[in-house]
Design a protein around this motif. Structure first.
Motif, PDB file in Angstrom:
ATOM      1  N   PHE A 104     108.625  41.270  72.719  1.00 48.00           N
ATOM      2  CA  PHE A 104     107.269  41.043  73.222  1.00 48.00           C
ATOM      3  C   PHE A 104     106.389  40.351  72.173  1.00 48.00           C
ATOM      4  CE2 PHE A 104     108.173  44.981  75.900  1.00 48.00           C
ATOM      5  CZ  PHE A 104     108.399  44.251  77.050  1.00 48.00           C
ATOM      6  N   SER A 105     106.531  40.745  70.912  1.00 48.52           N
ATOM      7  CA  SER A 105     105.588  40.320  69.884  1.00 48.52           C
ATOM      8  C   SER A 105     106.082  39.182  69.004  1.00 48.52           C
ATOM      9  CB  SER A 105     105.256  41.511  68.982  1.00 48.52           C
ATOM     10  OG  SER A 105     106.404  41.915  68.239  1.00 48.52           O
ATOM     11  N   LYS A 110     109.863  44.322  59.685  1.00 48.27           N
ATOM     12  CA  LYS A 110     109.279  45.030  58.552  1.00 48.27           C
ATOM     13  C   LYS A 110     107.799  45.332  58.755  1.00 48.27           C
ATOM     14  CE  LYS A 110     112.513  43.026  55.210  1.00 48.27           C
ATOM     15  NZ  LYS A 110     112.665  42.204  53.973  1.00 48.27           N
ATOM     16  N   SER A 111     107.194  44.723  59.778  1.00 46.75           N
ATOM     17  CA  SER A 111     105.766  44.939  60.035  1.00 46.75           C
ATOM     18  C   SER A 111     105.495  46.236  60.782  1.00 46.75           C
ATOM     19  CB  SER A 111     105.181  43.766  60.830  1.00 46.75           C
ATOM     20  OG  SER A 111     105.321  42.556  60.118  1.00 46.75           O
ATOM     21  N   ILE A 112     106.540  46.886  61.278  1.00 45.27           N
ATOM     22  CA  ILE A 112     106.355  48.149  62.012  1.00 45.27           C
ATOM     23  C   ILE A 112     105.894  49.245  61.059  1.00 45.27           C
ATOM     24  CG2 ILE A 112     107.559  50.007  63.222  1.00 45.27           C
ATOM     25  CD1 ILE A 112     109.177  48.037  64.688  1.00 45.27           C
ATOM     26  N   THR A 113     104.844  49.940  61.465  1.00 45.12           N
ATOM     27  CA  THR A 113     104.318  51.044  60.661  1.00 45.12           C
ATOM     28  C   THR A 113     104.496  52.404  61.331  1.00 45.12           C
ATOM     29  OG1 THR A 113     102.108  50.720  61.604  1.00 45.12           O
ATOM     30  CG2 THR A 113     102.608  49.580  59.537  1.00 45.12           C
ATOM     31  N   GLY A 114     104.828  52.421  62.616  1.00 38.69           N
ATOM     32  CA  GLY A 114     104.965  53.705  63.293  1.00 38.69           C
ATOM     33  C   GLY A 114     105.720  53.598  64.596  1.00 38.69           C
ATOM     34  N   ARG A 115     106.472  54.649  64.898  1.00 42.90           N
ATOM     35  CA  ARG A 115     107.197  54.761  66.176  1.00 42.90           C
ATOM     36  C   ARG A 115     106.968  56.180  66.690  1.00 42.90           C
ATOM     37  NH1 ARG A 115     113.134  52.075  64.748  1.00 42.90           N
ATOM     38  NH2 ARG A 115     112.379  50.450  63.333  1.00 42.90           N
ATOM     39  N   ASP A 140     101.301  46.529  61.411  1.00 46.84           N
ATOM     40  CA  ASP A 140     100.194  46.423  60.467  1.00 46.84           C
ATOM     41  C   ASP A 140      99.588  45.019  60.457  1.00 46.84           C
ATOM     42  OD1 ASP A 140     102.155  44.946  59.253  1.00 46.84           O
ATOM     43  OD2 ASP A 140     102.176  46.054  57.356  1.00 46.84           O
ATOM     44  N   ILE A 141      99.854  44.244  61.496  1.00 50.66           N
ATOM     45  CA  ILE A 141      99.321  42.885  61.602  1.00 50.66           C
ATOM     46  C   ILE A 141      98.608  42.720  62.946  1.00 50.66           C
ATOM     47  CG2 ILE A 141     101.047  41.840  60.078  1.00 50.66           C
ATOM     48  CD1 ILE A 141     102.619  41.015  62.524  1.00 50.66           C
ATOM     49  N   ASN A 142      97.914  41.575  63.089  1.00 45.94           N
ATOM     50  CA  ASN A 142      97.219  41.259  64.351  1.00 45.94           C
ATOM     51  C   ASN A 142      96.298  42.398  64.791  1.00 45.94           C
ATOM     52  OD1 ASN A 142      98.619  38.809  64.444  1.00 45.94           O
ATOM     53  ND2 ASN A 142     100.276  39.686  65.662  1.00 45.94           N
ATOM     54  N   ASP A 143      95.408  42.800  63.873  1.00 41.97           N
ATOM     55  CA  ASP A 143      94.444  43.858  64.182  1.00 41.97           C
ATOM     56  C   ASP A 143      95.149  45.163  64.533  1.00 41.97           C
ATOM     57  OD1 ASP A 143      91.840  44.742  64.271  1.00 41.97           O
ATOM     58  OD2 ASP A 143      91.482  44.115  66.338  1.00 41.97           O
ATOM     59  N   ARG A 144      96.215  45.447  63.771  1.00 41.91           N
ATOM     60  CA  ARG A 144      97.015  46.682  63.948  1.00 41.91           C
ATOM     61  C   ARG A 144      97.433  46.874  65.404  1.00 41.91           C
ATOM     62  NH1 ARG A 144      94.941  51.886  61.048  1.00 41.91           N
ATOM     63  NH2 ARG A 144      93.274  51.713  62.597  1.00 41.91           N
ATOM     64  N   GLN A 161      94.860  46.688  70.516  1.00 42.24           N
ATOM     65  CA  GLN A 161      94.469  46.356  69.154  1.00 42.24           C
ATOM     66  C   GLN A 161      93.247  47.192  68.786  1.00 42.24           C
ATOM     67  OE1 GLN A 161      94.184  42.085  70.278  1.00 42.24           O
ATOM     68  NE2 GLN A 161      95.299  41.707  68.370  1.00 42.24           N
ATOM     69  N   ASP A 162      92.908  47.217  67.501  1.00 37.16           N
ATOM     70  CA  ASP A 162      91.764  48.013  67.070  1.00 37.16           C
ATOM     71  C   ASP A 162      90.484  47.614  67.788  1.00 37.16           C
ATOM     72  OD1 ASP A 162      93.173  49.606  65.397  1.00 37.16           O
ATOM     73  OD2 ASP A 162      92.470  48.714  63.529  1.00 37.16           O
TER      74      ASP A 162
END
Length: 224
Positions: A104-105, A110-115, A140-144, A161-162
Motif C-alpha cells: 500500500f505504502s 525499516k521505517s516501521i515503528t510498530g505492529r 516514522d515517515i509521512n506524518d507518522r 496521519q497525525d
C-alpha cells in the motif's frame, strides 16, 4: 452566549470535517492484487491439520515475498503455511500485515515503528471503520502514517496521519459531543439534539425578525 458558542463550535467542526473530506485522497478501500498462478497446487488437508494441531474453518492462498502460503483460519487465529516446505510461518499474520502495508505504502521496511493487532474499536480507529480484527502498522515517515489492514481479505480498512487526529477530535468533541461521554450515550445524544433544536429556534427567530423588519421598511416607503 451559550447558543453563540455552540453555533461557532458546531459550524467550525462541521466545516473543517467537510473540507477535509473534499480535499483528502482515498484513504481506505484498497485491496492488494494477488496474482497467483495455478500449477496444480492444492492444500494437503491432513498435513495442514498435523501442522496446526487444531481444527480450521476456512483456507485460502496468498502470495508473500514471492512465496505461496496457505492462509488457514482457525477458531482463534489465522496461520500461514509455506506451500512448498509445509512449514508454519511464525507470527505469520503479523508478517502478512506488514507485507501488505509495504504494498500500500511502498515504504522501506525499516521505517516501521510498530505492529499492533486491533480487536476492538476505539481511539482513532472507531466503529465507522467497521472491520475487525485488523493490524495497525505504524511508520516514522509521512506524518507518522498508520495503516489498518484486515489480513483475512487483504483490505486497507483505514489510513491515518497525525494531522488527521485534529480533524477527528474536533468533529467528535465539538460536533458529536463526545466530551459528554462521561454521561453515557443517552445524555450525549440528548445534548446534541437539544442544541440542534436551539439552532433551529435561533434560525426561525432570525427569519421572523428579518421578515418583520422588511415589511416595516416596505410600509414606511412612500407610495408612488
Amino acid at each position: 452566549r451559550s447558543a453563540f458558542t455552540f453555533t461557532l463550535f458546531f459550524t467550525f467542526s462541521g466545516a473543517y470535517h467537510a473540507l477535509e473530506k473534499v480535499n483528502e485522497e482515498k484513504k481506505s478501500g484498497f485491496i492488494t492484487p494477488q496474482h497467483i498462478i495455478s500449477d496444480n497446487k492444492s492444500p494437503d488437508i491432513k498435513t495442514i491439520l498435523k501442522i496446526i494441531d487444531t481444527s480450521f474453518t476456512n483456507i485460502s492462498s496468498v502470495i508473500m515475498n514471492d512465496t505461496l502460503y496457505w492462509q488457514v483460519f482457525t477458531p482463534h487465529s489465522i496461520v500461514y503455511i509455506n506451500s512448498d516446505k509445509n512449514t508454519l510461518l511464525i507470527n505469520g499474520d503479523e508478517q502478512y500485515a506488514a507485507y501488505l502495508s509495504y504494498q500500500f505504502s511502498l515504504n522501506n521496511q525499516k521505517s516501521i515503528t510498530g505492529r499492533e493487532q486491533i480487536v476492538k474499536f476505539g481511539g482513532e480507529y472507531g466503529f465507522i471503520n467497521k472491520r475487525l480484527p485488523v493490524w495497525k502498522i505504524s511508520y516514522d515517515i509521512n506524518d507518522r502514517e498508520r495503516y489498518y489492514i484486515e489480513t483475512s481479505s487483504g483490505y486497507l480498512a483505514a489510513y491515518v496521519q497525525d494531522k488527521d487526529l485534529w480533524e477527528g477530535l474536533t468533529f467528535a468533541y465539538l460536533h458529536k459531543h463526545h466530551f459528554m461521554d462521561w454521561g453515557g450515550k443517552l445524555l450525549r445524544d440528548f445534548s446534541t439534539m437539544f442544541w440542534a433544536l436551539i439552532q433551529i429556534a435561533l434560525i426561525t427567530t432570525g427569519i421572523i425578525l428579518y421578515i418583520r423588519r422588511w415589511r416595516r421598511e416596505k410600509d414606511m416607503k412612500p407610495n408612488g
